[in-house]
Design a protein around this motif. Structure first.
Motif, PDB file in Angstrom:
ATOM      1  N   ASP A  25       0.845  -1.194   0.000  1.00  0.00           N
ATOM      2  CA  ASP A  25       0.000   0.000   0.000  1.00  0.00           C
ATOM      3  C   ASP A  25       0.884   1.248   0.000  1.00  0.00           C
ATOM      4  O   ASP A  25       1.029   1.942   1.008  1.00  0.00           O
ATOM      5  N   ALA A  26       1.477   1.527  -1.161  1.00  0.00           N
ATOM      6  CA  ALA A  26       2.422   2.642  -1.269  1.00  0.00           C
ATOM      7  C   ALA A  26       1.739   3.991  -1.081  1.00  0.00           C
ATOM      8  O   ALA A  26       2.369   4.929  -0.585  1.00  0.00           O
ATOM      9  N   ASP A  27       0.458   4.107  -1.454  1.00  0.00           N
ATOM     10  CA  ASP A  27      -0.250   5.376  -1.249  1.00  0.00           C
ATOM     11  C   ASP A  27      -0.316   5.733   0.235  1.00  0.00           C
ATOM     12  O   ASP A  27      -0.067   6.874   0.616  1.00  0.00           O
ATOM     13  N   ALA A  28      -0.659   4.747   1.064  1.00  0.00           N
ATOM     14  CA  ALA A  28      -0.717   4.986   2.507  1.00  0.00           C
ATOM     15  C   ALA A  28       0.682   5.263   3.058  1.00  0.00           C
ATOM     16  O   ALA A  28       0.845   6.082   3.977  1.00  0.00           O
ATOM     17  N   ALA A  29       1.693   4.596   2.497  1.00  0.00           N
ATOM     18  CA  ALA A  29       3.071   4.840   2.927  1.00  0.00           C
ATOM     19  C   ALA A  29       3.465   6.285   2.640  1.00  0.00           C
ATOM     20  O   ALA A  29       4.079   6.942   3.486  1.00  0.00           O
ATOM     21  N   VAL A  30       3.111   6.779   1.458  1.00  0.00           N
ATOM     22  CA  VAL A  30       3.425   8.169   1.112  1.00  0.00           C
ATOM     23  C   VAL A  30       2.796   9.107   2.131  1.00  0.00           C
ATOM     24  O   VAL A  30       3.437  10.049   2.605  1.00  0.00           O
ATOM     25  N   GLU A  31       1.547   8.867   2.495  1.00  0.00           N
ATOM     26  CA  GLU A  31       0.880   9.719   3.487  1.00  0.00           C
ATOM     27  C   GLU A  31       1.641   9.719   4.811  1.00  0.00           C
ATOM     28  O   GLU A  31       1.846  10.779   5.418  1.00  0.00           O
ATOM     29  N   ALA A  32       2.051   8.546   5.277  1.00  0.00           N
ATOM     30  CA  ALA A  32       2.782   8.460   6.544  1.00  0.00           C
ATOM     31  C   ALA A  32       4.118   9.188   6.452  1.00  0.00           C
ATOM     32  O   ALA A  32       4.494   9.938   7.363  1.00  0.00           O
ATOM     33  N   PHE A  33       4.825   8.989   5.343  1.00  0.00           N
ATOM     34  CA  PHE A  33       6.134   9.635   5.196  1.00  0.00           C
ATOM     35  C   PHE A  33       6.008  11.144   5.015  1.00  0.00           C
ATOM     36  O   PHE A  33       6.867  11.903   5.472  1.00  0.00           O
ATOM     37  N   GLU A  34       4.949  11.605   4.356  1.00  0.00           N
ATOM     38  CA  GLU A  34       4.735  13.052   4.235  1.00  0.00           C
ATOM     39  C   GLU A  34       4.422  13.670   5.594  1.00  0.00           C
ATOM     40  O   GLU A  34       4.870  14.775   5.902  1.00  0.00           O
ATOM     41  N   GLU A  35       3.665  12.947   6.403  1.00  0.00           N
ATOM     42  CA  GLU A  35       3.382  13.431   7.760  1.00  0.00           C
ATOM     43  C   GLU A  35       4.679  13.472   8.572  1.00  0.00           C
ATOM     44  O   GLU A  35       4.931  14.411   9.327  1.00  0.00           O
ATOM     45  N   MET A  36       5.503  12.461   8.386  1.00  0.00           N
ATOM     46  CA  MET A  36       6.807  12.425   9.062  1.00  0.00           C
ATOM     47  C   MET A  36       7.658  13.613   8.637  1.00  0.00           C
ATOM     48  O   MET A  36       8.307  14.256   9.466  1.00  0.00           O
ATOM     49  N   ARG A  37       7.660  13.919   7.340  1.00  0.00           N
ATOM     50  CA  ARG A  37       8.432  15.048   6.829  1.00  0.00           C
ATOM     51  C   ARG A  37       7.946  16.358   7.449  1.00  0.00           C
ATOM     52  O   ARG A  37       8.756  17.219   7.819  1.00  0.00           O
ATOM     53  N   ALA A  38       6.632  16.524   7.577  1.00  0.00           N
ATOM     54  CA  ALA A  38       6.092  17.748   8.173  1.00  0.00           C
ATOM     55  C   ALA A  38       6.520  17.880   9.635  1.00  0.00           C
ATOM     56  O   ALA A  38       6.882  18.981  10.085  1.00  0.00           O
ATOM     57  N   LEU A  39       6.491  16.775  10.371  1.00  0.00           N
ATOM     58  CA  LEU A  39       6.952  16.818  11.763  1.00  0.00           C
ATOM     59  C   LEU A  39       8.440  17.145  11.839  1.00  0.00           C
ATOM     60  O   LEU A  39       8.867  17.927  12.680  1.00  0.00           O
ATOM     61  N   ALA A  40       9.211  16.536  10.956  1.00  0.00           N
ATOM     62  CA  ALA A  40      10.656  16.768  10.953  1.00  0.00           C
ATOM     63  C   ALA A  40      10.973  18.229  10.677  1.00  0.00           C
ATOM     64  O   ALA A  40      11.865  18.803  11.296  1.00  0.00           O
ATOM     65  N   ALA A  41      10.250  18.825   9.749  1.00  0.00           N
ATOM     66  CA  ALA A  41      10.503  20.226   9.388  1.00  0.00           C
ATOM     67  C   ALA A  41      10.251  21.168  10.553  1.00  0.00           C
ATOM     68  O   ALA A  41      10.806  22.267  10.590  1.00  0.00           O
ATOM     69  N   ALA A  42       9.437  20.738  11.514  1.00  0.00           N
ATOM     70  CA  ALA A  42       9.104  21.592  12.653  1.00  0.00           C
ATOM     71  C   ALA A  42      10.031  21.390  13.850  1.00  0.00           C
ATOM     72  O   ALA A  42       9.892  22.076  14.858  1.00  0.00           O
ATOM     73  N   LEU A  43      10.976  20.471  13.747  1.00  0.00           N
ATOM     74  CA  LEU A  43      11.883  20.233  14.871  1.00  0.00           C
ATOM     75  C   LEU A  43      12.756  21.456  15.136  1.00  0.00           C
ATOM     76  O   LEU A  43      13.218  22.105  14.202  1.00  0.00           O
ATOM     77  N   PRO A  44      13.016  21.754  16.421  1.00  0.00           N
ATOM     78  CA  PRO A  44      13.770  22.965  16.747  1.00  0.00           C
ATOM     79  C   PRO A  44      15.281  22.861  16.544  1.00  0.00           C
ATOM     80  O   PRO A  44      15.932  23.855  16.268  1.00  0.00           O
ATOM     81  N   LEU A  45      15.858  21.678  16.679  1.00  0.00           N
ATOM     82  CA  LEU A  45      17.310  21.541  16.581  1.00  0.00           C
ATOM     83  C   LEU A  45      17.723  21.263  15.136  1.00  0.00           C
ATOM     84  O   LEU A  45      17.221  20.320  14.527  1.00  0.00           O
ATOM     85  N   PRO A  46      18.633  22.057  14.583  1.00  0.00           N
ATOM     86  CA  PRO A  46      18.987  21.915  13.166  1.00  0.00           C
ATOM     87  C   PRO A  46      19.448  20.512  12.770  1.00  0.00           C
ATOM     88  O   PRO A  46      19.002  19.979  11.765  1.00  0.00           O
ATOM     89  N   GLU A  47      20.351  19.890  13.549  1.00  0.00           N
ATOM     90  CA  GLU A  47      20.848  18.584  13.135  1.00  0.00           C
ATOM     91  C   GLU A  47      19.757  17.519  13.238  1.00  0.00           C
ATOM     92  O   GLU A  47      19.613  16.688  12.349  1.00  0.00           O
ATOM     93  N   GLY A  48      18.970  17.550  14.293  1.00  0.00           N
ATOM     94  CA  GLY A  48      17.870  16.593  14.419  1.00  0.00           C
ATOM     95  C   GLY A  48      16.852  16.768  13.305  1.00  0.00           C
ATOM     96  O   GLY A  48      16.343  15.792  12.753  1.00  0.00           O
ATOM     97  N   ARG A  49      16.577  18.021  12.967  1.00  0.00           N
ATOM     98  CA  ARG A  49      15.655  18.309  11.872  1.00  0.00           C
ATOM     99  C   ARG A  49      16.223  17.767  10.561  1.00  0.00           C
ATOM    100  O   ARG A  49      15.534  17.109   9.790  1.00  0.00           O
ATOM    101  N   ALA A  50      17.503  18.006  10.322  1.00  0.00           N
ATOM    102  CA  ALA A  50      18.133  17.565   9.081  1.00  0.00           C
ATOM    103  C   ALA A  50      18.127  16.047   8.967  1.00  0.00           C
ATOM    104  O   ALA A  50      17.759  15.493   7.926  1.00  0.00           O
ATOM    105  N   ARG A  51      18.514  15.356  10.031  1.00  0.00           N
ATOM    106  CA  ARG A  51      18.533  13.882   9.984  1.00  0.00           C
ATOM    107  C   ARG A  51      17.136  13.320   9.774  1.00  0.00           C
ATOM    108  O   ARG A  51      16.945  12.369   9.022  1.00  0.00           O
TER     109      ARG A  51
END
Length: 144
Positions: A25-51
């Motif tokens: 179910d790659a469509d559902a995987a894309v949704e999960a990974f896009e949500e993960m990307r949005a959370l990552a972009a909001a992280l306060p620490l630059p290196e943690g955000r980048a990783r």
């Protein structure tokens, strides 16, 4: 506490996305990974955000590849490669270059694929990743 909660949420989204991929179910995987990307972009620490962004983009690339969306896969993988290089994470850069090579192969762009697999092999040699070296030698052989 907030950082730990965000990290746990991203791990859960990554695991969920991988589970969806393994079920086909790659469509559902894309949704999960896009949500993960949005959370990552909001992280306060630059290196943690980048990783975290590197991991999310790399996972998105694989999911897009599963859907046959080769250009979207390549875009996500190139973004992840850029982050891995900025972080000096040679092993991740090698793995991501390998995935990008597979994406180019799937599109019939064999010269681009060979270049990415050769670059991945060079990085795998540089960081002593024997498994990565073997994988890339196989990919190079398959691409030829």
């Amino acid at each position: 506490r907030a950082r730990a909660a965000a990290a746990a949420a991203m791990r859960a989204l990554h695991e969920r996305g991988n589970a969806y991929l393994s079920r086909g179910d790659a469509d559902a995987a894309v949704e999960a990974f896009e949500e993960m990307r949005a959370l990552a972009a909001a992280l306060p620490l630059p290196e943690g955000r980048a990783r975290s962004l590197m991991k999310a983009e790399g996972s998105l690339g694989i999911a897009w590849q599963s859907l046959g969306e080769h250009e979207r896969a390549a875009e996500a993988l190139r973004a992840a490669i850029g982050v891995s290089e900025a972080l000096g994470d040679t092993r991740s850069a090698a793995a991501l270059l390998s995935s990008l090579g597979l994406s180019y192969s799937a599109r019939g762009e064999h010269e681009h694929a060979l270049a990415r697999h050769a670059a991945s092999l060079a990085l795998s040699l540089q960081c002593g990743d024997r498994r990565g070296q073997g994988v890339e030698l196989g990919h190079l052989g398959n691409t030829f």
